[in-house]
Write a protein that holds these residues in place. Structure first.
Motif, PDB file in Angstrom:
ATOM      1  N   PRO A 127       0.666  -0.954  13.180  1.00 15.71           N
ATOM      2  CA  PRO A 127       0.174  -2.167  12.514  1.00 15.71           C
ATOM      3  C   PRO A 127      -0.586  -3.112  13.434  1.00 15.71           C
ATOM      4  CG  PRO A 127       2.535  -2.302  12.849  1.00 15.71           C
ATOM      5  CD  PRO A 127       2.134  -0.914  13.228  1.00 15.71           C
ATOM      6  N   ASP A 128      -0.246  -3.120  14.725  1.00 20.60           N
ATOM      7  CA  ASP A 128      -0.905  -4.075  15.613  1.00 20.60           C
ATOM      8  C   ASP A 128      -2.382  -3.759  15.807  1.00 20.60           C
ATOM      9  OD1 ASP A 128      -0.026  -1.769  16.862  1.00 20.60           O
ATOM     10  OD2 ASP A 128       0.257  -2.724  18.812  1.00 20.60           O
ATOM     11  N   VAL A 129      -2.777  -2.485  15.633  1.00 15.89           N
ATOM     12  CA  VAL A 129      -4.191  -2.110  15.738  1.00 15.89           C
ATOM     13  C   VAL A 129      -4.713  -1.541  14.420  1.00 15.89           C
ATOM     14  CG1 VAL A 129      -4.218  -1.783  18.232  1.00 15.89           C
ATOM     15  CG2 VAL A 129      -3.505   0.111  16.742  1.00 15.89           C
ATOM     16  N   ARG A 130      -3.918  -1.608  13.367  1.00 15.39           N
ATOM     17  CA  ARG A 130      -4.287  -1.079  12.050  1.00 15.39           C
ATOM     18  C   ARG A 130      -4.818   0.353  12.184  1.00 15.39           C
ATOM     19  NH1 ARG A 130      -4.588  -3.603   7.550  1.00 15.39           N
ATOM     20  NH2 ARG A 130      -6.471  -2.532   6.815  1.00 15.39           N
ATOM     21  N   ALA A 131      -3.951   1.224  12.672  1.00 12.90           N
ATOM     22  CA  ALA A 131      -4.356   2.611  12.896  1.00 12.90           C
ATOM     23  C   ALA A 131      -3.272   3.560  12.421  1.00 12.90           C
ATOM     24  CB  ALA A 131      -4.655   2.848  14.374  1.00 12.90           C
ATOM     25  N   VAL A 132      -3.719   4.705  11.930  1.00 17.25           N
ATOM     26  CA  VAL A 132      -2.826   5.819  11.627  1.00 17.25           C
ATOM     27  C   VAL A 132      -2.877   6.777  12.807  1.00 17.25           C
ATOM     28  CG1 VAL A 132      -2.385   7.764  10.099  1.00 17.25           C
ATOM     29  CG2 VAL A 132      -3.168   5.601   9.143  1.00 17.25           C
ATOM     30  N   LEU A 133      -1.724   7.105  13.343  1.00 17.92           N
ATOM     31  CA  LEU A 133      -1.629   7.994  14.488  1.00 17.92           C
ATOM     32  C   LEU A 133      -1.102   9.357  14.047  1.00 17.92           C
ATOM     33  CD1 LEU A 133      -1.534   8.712  17.534  1.00 17.92           C
ATOM     34  CD2 LEU A 133       0.749   7.666  17.599  1.00 17.92           C
ATOM     35  N   LEU A 134      -1.852  10.402  14.368  1.00 12.41           N
ATOM     36  CA  LEU A 134      -1.416  11.778  14.147  1.00 12.41           C
ATOM     37  C   LEU A 134      -1.165  12.403  15.508  1.00 12.41           C
ATOM     38  CD1 LEU A 134      -4.134  12.862  11.547  1.00 12.41           C
ATOM     39  CD2 LEU A 134      -1.922  11.785  11.090  1.00 12.41           C
TER      40      LEU A 134
END
Length: 524
Positions: free
Chosen positions: A512-519
């Protein structure tokens, strides 16, 4: 087997190992409801995995059943390389010998130790195990098969502190005292040395040139072999002079100068409060001893400390506020006790393994000690894998910044897309091209449907429908239900990334802090 109180609070550890939760709040992994939210990753720090002895470059070094760890104040990691009968230092990507050598090679290839003071390779140990560091850099060693406590100066000079090399159970002057397979040591602020005297089932104290016993001796015995009676441990909390232990093997002093004990044979973590004169159990439970059974029955369970289960807990690290890191050797996992709860940080409990990867999927094989670095990295003596491993949070790409649009990461790479991912009803959708190109699927369109295939398994999705039709390679059909239906953006169909990533065996996290989805690949 642990050492000195580490000057780091649980709150500081939380800050060092932050895990962004789906809600957007920054939480530590042991504060999450589901362990798969953890961003921890397990990697091999040093050790080839093959039992052997080799110094030099860290990536080429070889160890043989490393048994204990300690962080050195000037930087570097001290390793008790138990099977190699040596103490070694890992610093600046190099390993080197501090002290010890093997005396002979046994018929089965094991390296035999010996008992001799000296300097460097002229000194001998026999199964050196737990280690602790004094402020002046002197290393205290529980020399298990020599039944002695040794000291190693920074220049590698070894001397005997207590014990004469013979099995026994005598208090008194250090030169006359005897131990039985001591496996850990801890150094108090006043300089006193506490010893986990494992096969005497007691805690010993070395101070002012004398050895004394804490607690009482068990009167239980069993026949390990017919016709031979062997003393075994027992379990009792209460007044210090009445306390009983069973093969204690890990020690850690807290900020009050009290002692945590990894009571291995009792499958519990105990606490000695010297001011109150009591011993109590702070975590772990086990059934009553079966007739003449050497050990309490272990198990595995996270949850409230009084109901948690361990299987041969070993090395421990105490944080300032009473939280503990625990090497749960028989469960092949690293556990954390904090605020009355036990949670698993890393490993696949009950299953030995060696793979690096995300914390919940990586494997250990009899981890016997832990050490905590000032940067929050956890080091693990992975005895059965002949390696030193690290547990640390995922490192964001250096140039990553928060943006208005959702970003997509695959490991350390940012994925560029012609249409930005979309979050709808708590589900993240990505363009079909991402599913096809980066997750290894093939995609084709048929009359408004997306047909996604990998490894002979076919998934059919339709815009506006949450139902997925699945046909495996043998033609067996099934269905799955999505949390939200595929969506269209900019004439592109977007599919739910979590569904296909998890089908491909990937770990999916929301940052959430960088608004990213991590795979991430579950195993590296």
């Amino acid at each position: 087997m642990k050492k000195r109180w580490h000057m780091l609070t649980a709150a500081a550890l939380t800050a060092a190992l932050l895990i962004p939760a789906a809600s957007g709040a920054a939480q530590a992994p042991w504060e999450q409801d589901a362990p798969d939210l953890a961003l921890y990753e397990v990697r091999t720090y040093t050790g080839s995995g093959e039992a052997g002895y080799a110094e030099g470059d860290r990536e080429d070094a070889a160890f043989r059943m490393p048994g204990s760890l300690a962080l050195m104040p000037e930087g570097g990691l001290l390793v008790s390389d138990t099977g190699n009968q040596r103490l070694r230092v890992v610093r600046e990507a190099q390993t080197r010998l501090l002290a010890g050598a093997h005396y002979a090679i046994g018929d089965s290839g094991q390296l035999a130790g010996a008992f001799a003071d000296g300097t460097g390779a002229e000194a001998f140990f026999s199964t050196p195990t737990g280690i602790a560091l004094r402020d002046d850099g002197t290393v205290l060693v529980a020399d298990a098969d020599n039944h002695a406590i040794r000291a190693v100066a920074p220049d590698g000079t070894v001397r005997t502190v207590a014990g004469d090399g013979l099995i026994g159970n005598e208090d008194g002057k250090t030169a006359e005292a005897r131990f039985y397979y001591p496996t850990d040591v801890a150094i108090a602020p006043d300089g006193a040395i506490y010893v986990a005297d494992t096969l005497n089932h007691t805690i010993r104290r070395i101070s002012d040139g004398r050895v004394t016993t804490i607690g009482q001796h068990s009167d239980r015995v069993t026949q390990l072999v017919p016709g031979y009676a062997e003393p075994i441990g027992d379990y009792a909390d209460g007044p210090l002079e009445q306390a009983l232990f069973n093969e204690p093997s890990g020690l850690a002093l807290d900020s009050k100068g009290n002692l945590y004990v990894s009571d291995t044979g009792n499958q519990r973590i105990r606490y000695i409060d010297f001011a109150a004169g009591t011993v109590s159990t702070v975590a772990g439970t086990a059934g009553a001893y079966e007739a003449l059974s050497p050990y309490a029955e272990g198990g595995y369970a996270d949850g409230p400390a009084a109901q948690a289960r361990f299987q041969a807990p070993r090395g421990i690290v105490a944080l300032e506020d009473g939280a503990l890191l625990i090497a749960d050797s028989g469960n092949h996992a690293i556990r954390l006790l904090s605020e009355g709860e036990v949670r698993t940080i890393a490993g696949t409990p009950g299953d030995a393994g060696s793979a690096d990867g995300v914390a919940s999927a990586a494997g250990f094989d009899r981890p016997v000690d832990v050490a905590l670095g000032p940067d929050g990295v956890i080091y693990v003596a992975d005895l059965g894998n002949n390696r030193i491993r690290t547990i640390a949070p995922y490192a964001y790409p250096a140039a990553l910044q928060r943006e208005d649009e959702v970003q997509l990461l695959y490991g350390a790479d940012r994925l560029e897309t012609d249409t930005a991912p979309v979050i709808a009803k708590g589900t993240t959708f990505v363009p079909v091209r991402v599913i096809a190109e980066r997750l290894g699927y093939t995609v084709e369109y048929r009359d408004g449907e997306a047909v996604v295939t990998k490894g002979g398994r076919t998934y059919t999705l339709r815009q506006g429908s949450t139902r997925v039709a699945i046909v495996d390679a043998s033609g067996i059909a099934a269905q799955a239900e999505l949390l939200a239906a595929p969506v269209m953006r900019n004439n592109r169909m977007l599919l739910p990334v979590r569904f296909f990533a998890e089908e491909a065996g990937l770990d999916v996290q929301w940052l959430p802090d960088v608004r990213a989805v991590l795979l991430r690949d579950s195993l590296f």
